[in-house]
Design a protein around this motif. Structure first.
Motif, PDB file in Angstrom:
ATOM      1  N   ASP A  66       2.926  13.311   0.066  1.00  0.00           N
ATOM      2  CA  ASP A  66       4.330  12.942   0.092  1.00  0.00           C
ATOM      3  C   ASP A  66       5.045  14.228  -0.091  1.00  0.00           C
ATOM      4  OD1 ASP A  66       3.520  10.314   0.249  1.00  0.00           O
ATOM      5  OD2 ASP A  66       3.944  10.038  -1.641  1.00  0.00           O
TER       6      ASP A  66
ATOM      7  N   SER B 272      -3.438   5.404   5.108  1.00  0.00           N
ATOM      8  CA  SER B 272      -3.838   3.918   5.010  1.00  0.00           C
ATOM      9  C   SER B 272      -4.221   3.406   6.562  1.00  0.00           C
ATOM     10  CB  SER B 272      -2.700   2.815   4.701  1.00  0.00           C
ATOM     11  OG  SER B 272      -1.579   2.975   5.647  1.00  0.00           O
TER      12      SER B 272
ATOM     13  N   ARG C 198       0.525  -7.006   6.357  1.00  0.00           N
ATOM     14  CA  ARG C 198       0.170  -6.261   5.079  1.00  0.00           C
ATOM     15  C   ARG C 198       1.556  -5.650   4.776  1.00  0.00           C
ATOM     16  NH1 ARG C 198      -0.264  -0.206   3.747  1.00  0.00           N
ATOM     17  NH2 ARG C 198       1.679  -0.952   4.009  1.00  0.00           N
TER      18      ARG C 198
ATOM     19  N   HIS D 274      -3.333  11.124   0.887  1.00  0.00           N
ATOM     20  CA  HIS D 274      -3.614   9.620   1.111  1.00  0.00           C
ATOM     21  C   HIS D 274      -3.477   9.263   2.558  1.00  0.00           C
ATOM     22  CE1 HIS D 274       0.439  10.056  -0.052  1.00  0.00           C
ATOM     23  NE2 HIS D 274       0.930   8.858   0.672  1.00  0.00           N
TER      24      HIS D 274
ATOM     25  N   TRP E  62       4.019   2.354  -5.366  1.00  0.00           N
ATOM     26  CA  TRP E  62       3.662   1.757  -4.097  1.00  0.00           C
ATOM     27  C   TRP E  62       3.271   0.280  -4.379  1.00  0.00           C
ATOM     28  CZ3 TRP E  62      -0.123  -1.585  -1.910  1.00  0.00           C
ATOM     29  CH2 TRP E  62       0.015  -1.530  -0.414  1.00  0.00           C
TER      30      TRP E  62
HETATM   31  O1  LIG Z   1       2.137   1.911   2.939  1.00  0.00           O
HETATM   32  C1  LIG Z   1       1.197   2.645   3.662  1.00  0.00           C
HETATM   33  O2  LIG Z   1       0.642   2.359   4.389  1.00  0.00           O
HETATM   34  C2  LIG Z   1       1.308   4.116   3.568  1.00  0.00           C
HETATM   35  C3  LIG Z   1       2.131   4.437   2.421  1.00  0.00           C
HETATM   36  C4  LIG Z   1       2.307   5.920   2.018  1.00  0.00           C
HETATM   37  O3  LIG Z   1       1.767   6.804   2.970  1.00  0.00           O
HETATM   38  C5  LIG Z   1       3.134   6.329   0.978  1.00  0.00           C
HETATM   39  O4  LIG Z   1       3.640   5.485   0.190  1.00  0.00           O
HETATM   40  O5  LIG Z   1       3.238   7.715   0.553  1.00  0.00           O
END
Ligand SMILES: O=C(O)CCC(=O)C(=O)O
Length: 247
Positions: free
Chosen positions: A128, A211, A220, A209, A144
């Protein structure tokens, strides 16, 4: 709500921690219903001011129903939408946030991140803080919140455990997209973090990270709040205009 010593240690070592049952069912239901209404009202001023984005693969000449079914993002909901403000300022959630980054705490940004059935795309790997560039990175945490049960099949969050310990890594812009991806990324080392609706994953700003795609018949949906300690340096943001959520 308190983090246990084990949860705190896990966050320090892994760069994320998943906590079940943070958001009350009623709050989760209300956020989900409001997202449904906003997707339904995709062509109104109301949705427009929330920066509605659609899946890139399906932009273009769509029917109204197709458009509703391909929304991927709304931003800045807390300033306009009471059910999201209620979540972002929930004391139980803020206890967890303040335990990790200290106080005072401001809301840095918020977004609803949606993966529509079948067309929900991958969110590419990143830190981030490649976007935020807040100093120190430890002063930012992302909360999240799953609004649906998140699974590997529908695109739950995946993390590289311990990646935050290397600090900021270089990122490169992906042509034709707003995305940045890290230079060198060990996808094989990623761990899937499924979580039930109402659970929250807290992750460090320098945790790598991503997804994956949603291959299922169902949405989702997640509501994501990025929090920052008020004394941090935030290029491009006027800290005095951010909403103070914990004194
Ligand atoms: O919700 C997602 O699929 C990605 C979320 C994400 O990258 C974040 O919250 O920094």
């Amino acid at each position: 709500m308190r983090l246990t010593e084990e949860q705190t240690r896990f966050y320090d070592e892994a760069g994320y921690v998943a906590i079940d049952s943070v958001a009350p069912d009623e709050h989760v239901r209300a956020m989900r219903e409001r997202i449904e209404e906003l997707c339904e009202a995709w062509d109104t001023e109301e949705s427009g001011r929330l920066g509605m984005q659609q899946e890139a693969s399906v932009r273009g000449a769509l029917t109204e129903a197709q458009t509703r079914a391909t929304v991927r993002k709304f931003s800045g909901l807390v300033d306009h939408e009471p059910v999201f403000a209620r979540h972002a300022t929930d004391e139980a959630l803020l206890d967890l946030v303040a335990a990790l980054i200290g106080a005072p705490v401001c809301l840095y940004a918020d977004q609803a991140l949606l993966k529509p059935p079948h067309v929900g795309s991958e969110k590419m790997p990143h830190q981030d803080n490649a976007y935020f560039k807040v100093e120190p990175g430890d002063a930012v945490v992302t909360a999240w919140c799953a609004l649906d049960d998140a699974t590997p099949e529908n695109g739950c969050m995946h993390y590289i455990p311990g990646s935050h310990r290397a600090g900021a890594v270089g990122h490169t812009a992906v042509d034709g997209t707003p995305h940045l991806v890290p230079d060198g990324f060990a996808r094989d080392a990623a761990v899937a973090v499924p979580i039930r609706a109402g659970g929250v994953i807290l992750h460090h700003a320098e945790s790598l990270h991503f997804s994956p795609v949603n291959t299922t018949d169902a949405w989702r949906r997640a509501f994501v709040c990025h929090y920052v300690r008020a004394d941090a340096t935030m290029p491009g943001k006027d800290a005095s205009t951010l909403r103070r959520v914990r004194g």
